[in-house]
Design a protein around this motif. Structure first.
Motif, PDB file in Angstrom:
ATOM      1  N   ARG A 259      10.063   2.886   5.002  1.00 45.26           N
ATOM      2  CA  ARG A 259       8.645   2.694   4.651  1.00 45.26           C
ATOM      3  C   ARG A 259       7.456   3.610   6.455  1.00 45.26           C
ATOM      4  O   ARG A 259       8.337   3.475   6.897  1.00 45.26           O
ATOM      5  N   LYS A 260       6.700   4.013   5.685  1.00 46.48           N
ATOM      6  CA  LYS A 260       5.872   5.051   7.433  1.00 46.48           C
ATOM      7  C   LYS A 260       4.976   3.341   7.874  1.00 46.48           C
ATOM      8  O   LYS A 260       5.052   2.529   7.251  1.00 46.48           O
ATOM      9  N   GLY A 261       4.988   3.993   9.238  1.00 46.27           N
ATOM     10  CA  GLY A 261       4.335   2.722   9.735  1.00 46.27           C
ATOM     11  C   GLY A 261       3.499   2.331   9.323  1.00 46.27           C
ATOM     12  O   GLY A 261       1.832   1.038   9.511  1.00 46.27           O
ATOM     13  N   ARG A 262       2.382   3.944   9.257  1.00 43.45           N
ATOM     14  CA  ARG A 262       1.590   3.520   8.690  1.00 43.45           C
ATOM     15  C   ARG A 262       0.682   2.641   7.227  1.00 43.45           C
ATOM     16  O   ARG A 262      -0.338   2.274   7.524  1.00 43.45           O
ATOM     17  N   SER A 263       1.464   2.899   6.236  1.00 47.75           N
ATOM     18  CA  SER A 263       1.466   2.356   5.132  1.00 47.75           C
ATOM     19  C   SER A 263       1.679   0.913   5.350  1.00 47.75           C
ATOM     20  O   SER A 263       0.792  -0.364   4.843  1.00 47.75           O
ATOM     21  N   MET A 264       3.033   0.216   6.124  1.00 47.15           N
ATOM     22  CA  MET A 264       2.929  -1.298   6.626  1.00 47.15           C
ATOM     23  C   MET A 264       2.022  -1.796   7.373  1.00 47.15           C
ATOM     24  O   MET A 264       1.258  -2.426   7.385  1.00 47.15           O
TER      25      MET A 264
ATOM     26  N   ASP B  33      -0.892  -4.711  -5.063  1.00 48.16           N
ATOM     27  CA  ASP B  33      -0.901  -3.486  -4.931  1.00 48.16           C
ATOM     28  C   ASP B  33      -1.493  -2.210  -4.846  1.00 48.16           C
ATOM     29  O   ASP B  33      -2.838  -2.257  -5.395  1.00 48.16           O
ATOM     30  N   CYS B  34      -1.957  -1.611  -3.874  1.00 47.17           N
ATOM     31  CA  CYS B  34      -2.953  -0.619  -3.802  1.00 47.17           C
ATOM     32  C   CYS B  34      -2.327   0.707  -3.462  1.00 47.17           C
ATOM     33  O   CYS B  34      -1.666   0.757  -2.569  1.00 47.17           O
ATOM     34  N   ASP B  35      -2.473   1.803  -4.637  1.00 49.03           N
ATOM     35  CA  ASP B  35      -2.160   2.796  -4.534  1.00 49.03           C
ATOM     36  C   ASP B  35      -3.094   4.003  -4.847  1.00 49.03           C
ATOM     37  O   ASP B  35      -3.520   4.112  -5.073  1.00 49.03           O
ATOM     38  N   VAL B  36      -3.593   4.356  -3.931  1.00 49.09           N
ATOM     39  CA  VAL B  36      -3.716   5.811  -2.984  1.00 49.09           C
ATOM     40  C   VAL B  36      -3.946   6.641  -4.960  1.00 49.09           C
ATOM     41  O   VAL B  36      -2.944   7.904  -4.049  1.00 49.09           O
TER      42      VAL B  36
ATOM     43  N   TYR C 114       1.172  -1.378   0.159  1.00 46.98           N
ATOM     44  CA  TYR C 114       0.006  -0.208   0.047  1.00 46.98           C
ATOM     45  C   TYR C 114       0.987   1.261  -0.058  1.00 46.98           C
ATOM     46  O   TYR C 114       2.277   0.871   0.461  1.00 46.98           O
ATOM     47  N   ALA C 115       0.299   2.020  -0.821  1.00 46.52           N
ATOM     48  CA  ALA C 115       1.683   3.576  -0.160  1.00 46.52           C
ATOM     49  C   ALA C 115       0.172   4.587  -1.584  1.00 46.52           C
ATOM     50  O   ALA C 115      -0.880   4.382  -2.217  1.00 46.52           O
ATOM     51  N   MET C 116       0.759   5.690  -0.749  1.00 38.21           N
ATOM     52  CA  MET C 116      -0.407   7.126  -0.733  1.00 38.21           C
ATOM     53  C   MET C 116       0.772   7.392  -2.188  1.00 38.21           C
ATOM     54  O   MET C 116       1.692   8.108  -2.129  1.00 38.21           O
ATOM     55  N   LEU C 117       0.211   8.374  -3.579  1.00 36.70           N
ATOM     56  CA  LEU C 117       1.264   8.904  -4.462  1.00 36.70           C
ATOM     57  C   LEU C 117       0.948  10.143  -4.143  1.00 36.70           C
ATOM     58  O   LEU C 117       0.481  11.147  -2.764  1.00 36.70           O
TER      59      LEU C 117
ATOM     60  N   ARG D  44       5.244  12.769  -0.092  1.00 36.97           N
ATOM     61  CA  ARG D  44       6.928  12.078  -0.080  1.00 36.97           C
ATOM     62  C   ARG D  44       6.914  10.564  -0.449  1.00 36.97           C
ATOM     63  O   ARG D  44       6.216   9.671  -0.102  1.00 36.97           O
ATOM     64  N   ARG D  45       7.536   9.925  -1.803  1.00 39.71           N
ATOM     65  CA  ARG D  45       7.492   8.700  -2.357  1.00 39.71           C
ATOM     66  C   ARG D  45       8.284   8.261  -0.636  1.00 39.71           C
ATOM     67  O   ARG D  45       9.018   8.758  -0.469  1.00 39.71           O
ATOM     68  N   GLU D  46       7.615   6.559  -0.407  1.00 40.47           N
ATOM     69  CA  GLU D  46       8.433   5.505   0.848  1.00 40.47           C
ATOM     70  C   GLU D  46       9.082   5.279  -0.089  1.00 40.47           C
ATOM     71  O   GLU D  46       9.515   3.805  -0.169  1.00 40.47           O
TER      72      GLU D  46
END
Length: 244
Positions: A87-92, A119-122, A69-72, A81-83
């Protein structure tokens, strides 16, 4: 518990979801893909299947389903910011939630020694990105597994059910279904409900952000969540014909 009505920015009733759209086959190279939209929240879900298993999983002789999972960067009103490094704890946390939710409705033995990654991209965030991701990820997973069956890689579809997710919460004293960002950011109680088509819960994430809540209010929130899940399951069926 007495039902409290509050005005919502988009005119919805307290028990009404945003417009939900599931658009399949939006990516040429993914075995399964789905653009899921919960109002202004849009998430692109893409599923791929690979032969083989992670090293730690090989002794099981059963398949594996996982998610990323990631937020564009431009998905919010301020650049995210791109990870790339850490990785951000929230994304994990969210990608683990998605993976757990999908595995709850897959017969991993029947999947065989294959690994499915969704893969889930916001693309655009307006609240409920994790619940939209779970709901759209199931559609992408369904289509990828159907493609794997049609390719002769596995004998039958290893899905044993459906899974979807929705947010509920308390805002201005009222219990609401499917919170957008403006509601979520000021919610007194914030909760995400993940459940299967049989009504069994996979995960319940609930927090009293500004107030505590009793069992009666919890029951009201769960009833709202259950109604929302049923609508999402029906929409998944509509686009995949899974239960026809």
């Amino acid at each position: 518990m007495e039902r409290i009505e509050v005005p919502r920015a988009d005119g919805r009733a307290v028990d009404e979801m945003r417009k939900v759209t599931l658009t399949r086959d939006v990516m040429k190279h993914a075995l399964g893909s789905c653009l899921v939209e919960f109002g202004d929240t849009r998430v692109l879900c893409a599923a791929t299947v690979e032969e083989g298993l992670p090293a730690w999983r090989r002794a099981s002789h059963a398949g594996w389903v996982t998610a990323e999972y990631a937020m564009l960067p431009a998905s919010t009103n301020r650049r995210t910011r791109r990870e790339t490094g850490s990785r951000k704890g929230r994304s994990m946390e969210i990608e683990r939630l998605i993976g757990r939710s999908l595995r709850a409705v897959v017969n991993l033995k029947a999947l065989g020694e294959h690994t499915v990654t969704v893969d889930c991209d916001v693309l655009q965030a307006d609240g409920g990105t994790r619940t939209a991701s779970v709901t759209g990820a199931w559609v992408a997973l369904h289509d990828a597994l159907m493609a794997w069956v049609e390719a002769g890689k596995i004998a039958r579809l290893p899905l044993i059910g459906q899974v979807a997710a929705v947010s509920v919460g308390v805002v201005d004293g009222a219990c609401l279904l499917d919170l957008d960002y403006a509601e979520d950011s000021r919610a007194e109680v914030d909760m995400n409900v993940v459940a299967t088509d049989t009504g069994e819960m996979v995960e319940l994430q609930g927090t009293g952000e500004r107030i505590t809540f009793d069992r009666a209010r919890l029951g009201t929130l769960l009833d709202l969540g259950d109604a929302g899940i049923r609508k999402l399951i029906a929409l998944q069926n509509e686009v995949t014909a899974f239960q026809e």
